[in-house]
Design a protein around this motif. Structure first.
Motif, short mmCIF file in Angstrom:
data_model
loop_
_atom_site.label_atom_id
_atom_site.label_comp_id
_atom_site.label_asym_id
_atom_site.label_seq_id
_atom_site.Cartn_x
_atom_site.Cartn_y
_atom_site.Cartn_z
N UNK A 1 -4.00 0.25 2.12
CA UNK A 1 -5.08 1.09 2.64
C UNK A 1 -4.55 2.19 3.58
N UNK A 2 -3.25 2.20 3.76
CA UNK A 2 -2.64 3.24 4.58
C UNK A 2 -2.35 4.42 3.66
N UNK A 3 -3.29 5.36 3.60
CA UNK A 3 -3.23 6.42 2.60
C UNK A 3 -2.36 7.60 3.08
N UNK A 4 -1.08 7.34 3.22
CA UNK A 4 -0.17 8.40 3.65
C UNK A 4 -0.12 9.53 2.64
N UNK A 5 -0.28 9.20 1.38
CA UNK A 5 -0.25 10.24 0.35
C UNK A 5 -1.38 11.24 0.54
N UNK A 6 -2.56 10.75 0.95
CA UNK A 6 -3.70 11.65 1.17
C UNK A 6 -3.42 12.56 2.36
N UNK A 7 -2.79 12.00 3.40
CA UNK A 7 -2.45 12.82 4.56
C UNK A 7 -1.47 13.93 4.17
N UNK A 8 -0.51 13.56 3.30
CA UNK A 8 0.44 14.57 2.81
C UNK A 8 -0.30 15.65 2.03
N UNK A 9 -1.24 15.22 1.20
CA UNK A 9 -2.02 16.17 0.42
C UNK A 9 -2.80 17.13 1.32
N UNK A 10 -3.37 16.58 2.38
CA UNK A 10 -4.11 17.43 3.32
C UNK A 10 -3.18 18.44 3.99
N UNK A 11 -2.01 17.99 4.42
CA UNK A 11 -1.06 18.90 5.06
C UNK A 11 -0.69 20.04 4.11
N UNK A 12 -0.46 19.70 2.84
CA UNK A 12 -0.12 20.72 1.85
C UNK A 12 -1.28 21.69 1.64
N UNK A 13 -2.47 21.13 1.56
CA UNK A 13 -3.67 21.96 1.35
C UNK A 13 -3.84 22.94 2.51
N UNK A 14 -3.68 22.42 3.75
CA UNK A 14 -3.79 23.27 4.94
C UNK A 14 -2.78 24.40 4.89
N UNK B 1 -11.68 4.00 -4.04
CA UNK B 1 -10.98 4.98 -3.20
C UNK B 1 -11.95 5.63 -2.21
N UNK B 2 -13.14 5.95 -2.70
CA UNK B 2 -14.15 6.56 -1.83
C UNK B 2 -14.60 5.59 -0.74
N UNK B 3 -14.61 4.32 -1.06
CA UNK B 3 -15.01 3.32 -0.07
C UNK B 3 -13.91 3.07 0.96
N UNK B 4 -12.66 3.08 0.55
CA UNK B 4 -11.55 2.65 1.40
C UNK B 4 -10.89 3.77 2.19
N UNK B 5 -10.88 4.97 1.66
CA UNK B 5 -10.13 6.07 2.30
C UNK B 5 -11.03 6.89 3.22
N UNK B 6 -10.64 7.03 4.47
CA UNK B 6 -11.45 7.79 5.43
C UNK B 6 -11.47 9.28 5.10
N UNK B 7 -10.51 9.74 4.30
CA UNK B 7 -10.46 11.15 3.94
C UNK B 7 -10.89 11.38 2.50
N UNK B 8 -11.67 10.46 1.93
CA UNK B 8 -12.03 10.54 0.51
C UNK B 8 -12.78 11.82 0.15
N UNK B 9 -13.50 12.41 1.11
CA UNK B 9 -14.25 13.64 0.82
C UNK B 9 -13.33 14.81 0.50
N UNK B 10 -12.06 14.62 0.71
CA UNK B 10 -11.08 15.64 0.33
C UNK B 10 -11.18 15.94 -1.17
N UNK B 11 -11.57 14.92 -1.96
CA UNK B 11 -11.68 15.12 -3.40
C UNK B 11 -12.77 16.12 -3.78
#
Length: 574
Positions: free
Chosen positions: A59-72, A95-105
């Motif tokens: 549940x440690x979604x480091x990949x999503x954090x990386x995606x956000x950094x790239x997007x920014x 994924x939508x239930x578990x990831x706090x940044x799921x709205x990134x999708x």
């Protein structure tokens, strides 16, 4: 089209058939900047990122954090032809239930693909351009929070300002890399569409001592202010506050600041309001440690010391309210929302410089005035001539001095208020006039006396007086004055006039041969010809000090002597 794959090392086989660069996800997602930037940013890029690279905690979604950094990064640099494809073993619903940044999708050009038996990535033939405004609006809906180490907006603005202002001066700080790596700060930089800081020079030119009181001074503020002055400048800058966060009380913080001020003797103090941890919970602004310190500076140390409020608060401050409580200026530390204006950093640093240079010059005058007023008050306290019921006489003089200082504070605000130098001079001169109405100093009547026994004037006809001093007419280069010479007849003499009274005091009480002592004629003429006519001319600072010097002399009981000169004889006939 360039393909870049970010995936955990034990799952490399999932996408190794896809052409492109393979990059192992770092353990610390903040390290992503060192992997691909700046070289790859100019290409059309298709990113494939596994959402959960951490095997221990899926549940440690480091990949999503990386995606956000790239997007920014892409939005900040306006490189909008890119796409992010997340992959993971969770279903999209999970994924939508578990990831706090799921709205990134929900953001443009971001998608999710579950890894299963039918898993297959189909690379698009071309990448559409991201709508920047749409992307920014959707990013605002993601719940991206600051790190837990940031307790308040104050802490965020403080580090943001340190970083940007230091970059403006070409100064590197310890927090620069933290801000660059911070997901939250990059998020703010993106949604506010903040530009990078352009390095420029804008140096302080003033002299004297400048003191910074800020609990964050060691994070970069101390270095910033020292860099802000010219290398050849005689301005000395020191700071205090780095140890305020340790286990010390508010009173300890105040005591340390007070001792530092008395030791360093600054002309200007840059003062933060929240100097103690408890201040962040305080709702009453007057209970903040900075406010308490301000009161001590202005009421107990020296009101001439200039205090500039240095705050990270996003509260809208009212200039008149700040002036009313004693601040001589204020600067708001740059927060992300203020950085929307691409010129804000330059403007606020220029304003800071202007305020410091102005305050340093103003303080040099006002601090000395305050010190002189303190000396005057001490002389009056010790002088028995001013004894009265309930000490009303002394209180009246003290009130005049306090009003004088207030007028001089106003006079030094700007050219528009210069006339207050004249008003201050008149207020100080009033002390001479009040001194001369004491009957034990000067007694007026058909016969006028000093100290009840030295006769200095006698009425001998209608508007005609005999006196113990002689009037000497002035000319263009020399003001008029009196000399000691008894048995004079003068139909121009008016023993009620301040000039005659003061001249008698100088000649008899202070044993002078004439009234030119301590430049009294010039003081009198400045009052009558200059101070009383602000529309024609403005009283100068040196003339204020000249008057104070005169007052200090005549109010000092040690200078008053037993008259050695004779006054008019009782049986004199003119």
């Amino acid at each position: 089209m360039k393909t870049i794959k970010f995936i955990s090392k034990d799952r490399k086989g999932l996408v190794e058939a896809i052409p492109g660069d393979y990059i192992t996800l770092p353990e610390d997602s903040n390290e992503i900047n060192s992997y691909i930037y700046p070289n790859e940013i100019n290409n059309e890029i298709y990113y494939i990122i596994e959402v959960s690279p951490d095997n221990i905690n899926p549940l440690n979604f480091n990949g999503v954090k990386i995606g956000l950094q790239l997007y920014f990064k892409h939005l900040q640099e306006n490189k909008l032809n890119f796409c992010i494809q997340f992959i993971g073993f969770e279903s999209k619903a999970d994924f939508f239930l578990d990831c706090e940044y799921a709205l990134f999708l929900k953001c443009p050009n971001v998608s999710y693909l579950q890894i299963n038996l039918d898993f297959k990535i189909n690379l698009p033939s071309e990448i559409g351009c991201v709508n920047k405004q749409e992307a920014t609006d959707l990013l605002k809906k993601i719940n991206i929070k600051p790190a837990s180490s940031y307790k308040t907006h104050h802490s965020i603005s403080n580090e943001w300002a340190i970083s940007r202002w230091s970059k403006y001066l070409g100064l590197k700080t310890s927090i620069d890399s933290e801000i660059e790596k911070s997901l939250y700060f990059q998020y703010l930089k993106t949604i506010y569409q903040i530009h990078e800081v352009e390095q420029k020079n804008n140096f302080l030119i003033s002299e004297g001592h400048l003191l910074l009181i800020d609990d964050e001074e060691a994070k970069g503020w101390n270095d910033f202010f020292k860099k802000l002055k010219l290398s050849t400048s005689k301005l000395k800058i020191e700071s205090i506050g780095s140890d305020f966060k340790k286990e010390v009380s508010k009173n300890d913080v105040i005591a340390r600041c007070e001792n530092k001020i008395k030791e360093f003797k600054p002309q200007t103090i840059i003062l933060d309001l929240r100097l103690h941890d408890s201040d962040f919970e305080e709702e009453n602004p007057t209970e903040l440690t900075g406010f308490k310190m301000l009161k001590i500076i202005k009421e107990e140390i020296n009101p001439g010391i200039q205090v500039i409020l240095f705050t990270a608060s996003n509260k809208v401050w009212n200039y008149q309210a700040l002036k009313a409580i004693g601040f001589d200026g204020w600067i708001t530390k740059e927060s992300p929302e203020l950085s929307i204006d691409p010129n804000y950093t330059q403007k606020v640093i220029r304003e800071l410089k202007v305020q410091i240079d102005f305050c340093q010059k103003r303080a040099s005058f006002l601090i000395e005035i305050s010190d002189e007023i303190i000396k005057l008050k001490e002389l009056i306290k010790k002088n028995n001539l001013f004894e009265s019921e309930k000490d009303e006489t002394r209180k009246k003089f003290f009130s005049n001095f306090n009003i004088t200082f207030d007028l001089l504070e106003k006079a030094t605000q700007s050219k528009d208020f210069e006339k207050y130098f004249n008003y201050a001079y008149l207020q100080l001169f009033l002390c001479i006039e009040e001194f001369l109405v004491f009957k034990n100093i000067y007694e007026y009547g058909d016969k006028c006396y000093l100290n009840h026994n030295v006769k200095v004037a006698v009425k001998i006809g209608d508007k005609k007086w005999g006196s113990a001093i002689k009037y000497i007419e002035g000319n263009r280069n020399t003001p008029s004055y009196f000399i000691y010479q008894t048995d004079n007849e003068n139909n121009r003499l008016n023993p009620k006039q301040t000039d005659f009274k003061m001249s008698c005091i100088l000649i008899f009480f202070f044993n002078q041969e004439n009234s030119k002592f301590l430049d009294w004629p010039n003081i009198r003429d400045v009052r009558n010809q200059k101070a009383a006519h602000p529309e024609k001319s403005i009283v100068e600072e040196k003339e204020i000090f000249q008057l104070i010097k005169f007052l200090k002399y005549i109010f000092n009981s040690k200078n008053i002597q037993v008259p050695s000169k004779d006054g008019l004889k009782n049986d004199i006939t003119l």
